[in-house]
Design a protein around this motif. Sequence first.
Motif, mmCIF file in Angstrom:
data_model
loop_
_atom_site.group_PDB
_atom_site.id
_atom_site.type_symbol
_atom_site.label_atom_id
_atom_site.label_comp_id
_atom_site.label_asym_id
_atom_site.label_seq_id
_atom_site.Cartn_x
_atom_site.Cartn_y
_atom_site.Cartn_z
ATOM 1 N N ALA A 30 -47.886 52.539 -45.156
ATOM 2 C CA ALA A 30 -49.298 52.161 -45.296
ATOM 3 C C ALA A 30 -49.583 51.961 -46.777
ATOM 4 O O ALA A 30 -49.092 52.724 -47.622
ATOM 5 N N THR A 31 -50.378 50.958 -47.096
ATOM 6 C CA THR A 31 -50.686 50.677 -48.497
ATOM 7 C C THR A 31 -52.130 50.194 -48.602
ATOM 8 O O THR A 31 -52.738 49.815 -47.605
ATOM 9 N N GLY A 32 -52.683 50.245 -49.810
ATOM 10 C CA GLY A 32 -54.032 49.710 -49.997
ATOM 11 C C GLY A 32 -54.972 50.615 -50.752
ATOM 12 O O GLY A 32 -54.598 51.220 -51.763
ATOM 13 N N SER A 33 -56.183 50.729 -50.258
ATOM 14 C CA SER A 33 -57.320 51.338 -50.948
ATOM 15 C C SER A 33 -57.058 52.736 -51.511
ATOM 16 O O SER A 33 -56.544 53.617 -50.819
ATOM 17 N N ASN A 34 -57.454 52.934 -52.772
ATOM 18 C CA ASN A 34 -57.395 54.256 -53.374
ATOM 19 C C ASN A 34 -58.402 55.200 -52.731
ATOM 20 O O ASN A 34 -58.195 56.410 -52.670
ATOM 21 N N THR A 35 -59.519 54.648 -52.263
ATOM 22 C CA THR A 35 -60.545 55.472 -51.615
ATOM 23 C C THR A 35 -60.073 55.976 -50.267
ATOM 24 O O THR A 35 -60.305 57.132 -49.900
ATOM 25 N N VAL A 36 -59.404 55.129 -49.505
ATOM 26 C CA VAL A 36 -58.927 55.507 -48.171
ATOM 27 C C VAL A 36 -57.656 56.354 -48.256
ATOM 28 O O VAL A 36 -57.356 57.134 -47.346
ATOM 29 N N PHE A 37 -56.938 56.224 -49.357
ATOM 30 C CA PHE A 37 -55.645 56.906 -49.522
ATOM 31 C C PHE A 37 -55.664 58.387 -49.150
ATOM 32 O O PHE A 37 -54.800 58.839 -48.391
ATOM 33 N N PRO A 38 -56.624 59.205 -49.652
ATOM 34 C CA PRO A 38 -56.567 60.641 -49.327
ATOM 35 C C PRO A 38 -56.634 60.938 -47.835
ATOM 36 O O PRO A 38 -55.981 61.860 -47.348
ATOM 37 N N PHE A 39 -57.415 60.140 -47.094
ATOM 38 C CA PHE A 39 -57.568 60.360 -45.658
ATOM 39 C C PHE A 39 -56.291 60.014 -44.897
ATOM 40 O O PHE A 39 -55.835 60.766 -44.032
ATOM 41 N N VAL A 40 -55.711 58.859 -45.222
ATOM 42 C CA VAL A 40 -54.490 58.433 -44.539
ATOM 43 C C VAL A 40 -53.316 59.309 -44.952
ATOM 44 O O VAL A 40 -52.449 59.646 -44.140
ATOM 45 N N ALA A 41 -53.273 59.727 -46.230
ATOM 46 C CA ALA A 41 -52.197 60.614 -46.696
ATOM 47 C C ALA A 41 -52.256 61.961 -45.986
ATOM 48 O O ALA A 41 -51.220 62.535 -45.621
ATOM 49 N N ALA A 42 -53.468 62.486 -45.778
ATOM 50 C CA ALA A 42 -53.612 63.763 -45.062
ATOM 51 C C ALA A 42 -53.134 63.623 -43.620
ATOM 52 O O ALA A 42 -52.454 64.518 -43.080
ATOM 53 N N ALA A 43 -53.482 62.502 -42.998
ATOM 54 C CA ALA A 43 -53.024 62.260 -41.631
ATOM 55 C C ALA A 43 -51.503 62.126 -41.588
ATOM 56 O O ALA A 43 -50.852 62.589 -40.641
ATOM 57 N N ALA A 44 -50.915 61.504 -42.616
ATOM 58 C CA ALA A 44 -49.455 61.344 -42.677
ATOM 59 C C ALA A 44 -48.756 62.701 -42.781
ATOM 60 O O ALA A 44 -47.725 62.943 -42.127
ATOM 61 N N GLU A 45 -49.310 63.604 -43.594
ATOM 62 C CA GLU A 45 -48.715 64.937 -43.727
ATOM 63 C C GLU A 45 -48.766 65.689 -42.402
ATOM 64 O O GLU A 45 -47.790 66.327 -41.997
ATOM 65 N N GLN A 46 -49.899 65.633 -41.734
ATOM 66 C CA GLN A 46 -50.039 66.291 -40.429
ATOM 67 C C GLN A 46 -49.089 65.679 -39.416
ATOM 68 O O GLN A 46 -48.438 66.390 -38.636
ATOM 69 N N PHE A 47 -48.965 64.360 -39.435
ATOM 70 C CA PHE A 47 -48.086 63.644 -38.514
ATOM 71 C C PHE A 47 -46.626 64.044 -38.731
ATOM 72 O O PHE A 47 -45.872 64.255 -37.776
ATOM 73 N N GLY A 48 -46.237 64.174 -40.020
ATOM 74 C CA GLY A 48 -44.868 64.576 -40.329
ATOM 75 C C GLY A 48 -44.563 65.996 -39.903
ATOM 76 O O GLY A 48 -43.436 66.309 -39.471
ATOM 77 N N ARG A 49 -45.568 66.892 -40.023
ATOM 78 C CA ARG A 49 -45.354 68.294 -39.636
ATOM 79 C C ARG A 49 -45.107 68.458 -38.137
ATOM 80 O O ARG A 49 -44.479 69.431 -37.714
ATOM 81 N N GLU A 50 -45.594 67.515 -37.347
ATOM 82 C CA GLU A 50 -45.396 67.610 -35.908
ATOM 83 C C GLU A 50 -43.941 67.400 -35.509
ATOM 84 O O GLU A 50 -43.528 67.813 -34.427
ATOM 85 N N GLY A 51 -43.156 66.756 -36.380
ATOM 86 C CA GLY A 51 -41.710 66.721 -36.213
ATOM 87 C C GLY A 51 -41.139 65.645 -35.326
ATOM 88 O O GLY A 51 -39.911 65.478 -35.272
ATOM 89 N N LYS A 52 -41.949 64.870 -34.633
ATOM 90 C CA LYS A 52 -41.407 63.841 -33.743
ATOM 91 C C LYS A 52 -40.937 62.617 -34.517
ATOM 92 O O LYS A 52 -39.986 61.942 -34.112
#
Length: 308
Positions: A30-52
Amino acid sequence: MLRGMMLRRIILAMVLLLPLAVQAREQIRATGSNTVFPFVAAAAEQFGREGKFRTPIVEATGTGGGFKSFCSGVGEAFPDISDASRAIKPSETELCHKHGVDRITELKIGYDGIVLANTRTSPQFKLTRKELFLALAREVPLNGKLVQNPYKNWREINPKLPDLPIMIYGSPPTSGTRDAFVELAMDIGCKQTPEYAVAYPDETIRKHQCGYFREDGAFIEEGENGNLIIQKLLHNEAALGIFGYSFLEQNESKVQASTMEGITPTFATITDGTYTLARPLYIYVKQAHITRIPGLKEFVREIFSDAA
């Protein structure tokens, strides 16, 4: 013998290239907005922790830069998601079509406000969009005509404003925050300035003219990262900065927001629309990648989950 050597070279080249042809990318991009970045990055971390699936790669390149990369093609070499602090422009849609990116899903993920802020050691500003326009526009009315912006101090615009030089840090033209600010603040302030309608009767030309910022040093382009602008404010008590509300939330002990038409930007005033510089935030998903990139559909669901 020469023919045999050439045949072996061709076979070797095919073997070397085969893994590149069949190996799919295993991480979502995912790439793009600096404003949206924190929200998508947080979702990415949570998604990675789920392990699938592997943790998605999220980059902050600015809304314009994100669309440029996103629209450059279909396939593993190109991003799957473009984060945006404004809606995609017709020119960007055309760029996507030019490169075969024909199926795109637009998803609104929330709202954000554009704030003007300064250090807490300085006077708080109480502004209107008309005053902002007069401070930032390249041309302003004087004696019934448009002239190059002469204003140096806020009190030249309104004697009730702080006695400080006009100095505002903001984003470059590639930024979605800049685009949204022009639409929400500059365009409105321009409409409240009748001299523009007289000088530029053609509506399309007038809209372009309304969005031109002064270039005499009063407005300073300072990149697309709100945190960088905040660092500048901490070293310059006379300046204001323009950035997304999320950056204000992260630094509210250091900087304060200006009111706009008497309304302070808060989560409540942004979501209910009473704060006039509120805007929606988006992600754009490349449909052709849903079946190509493992976990893409699941990650989009994660972005909208309560956990994210």
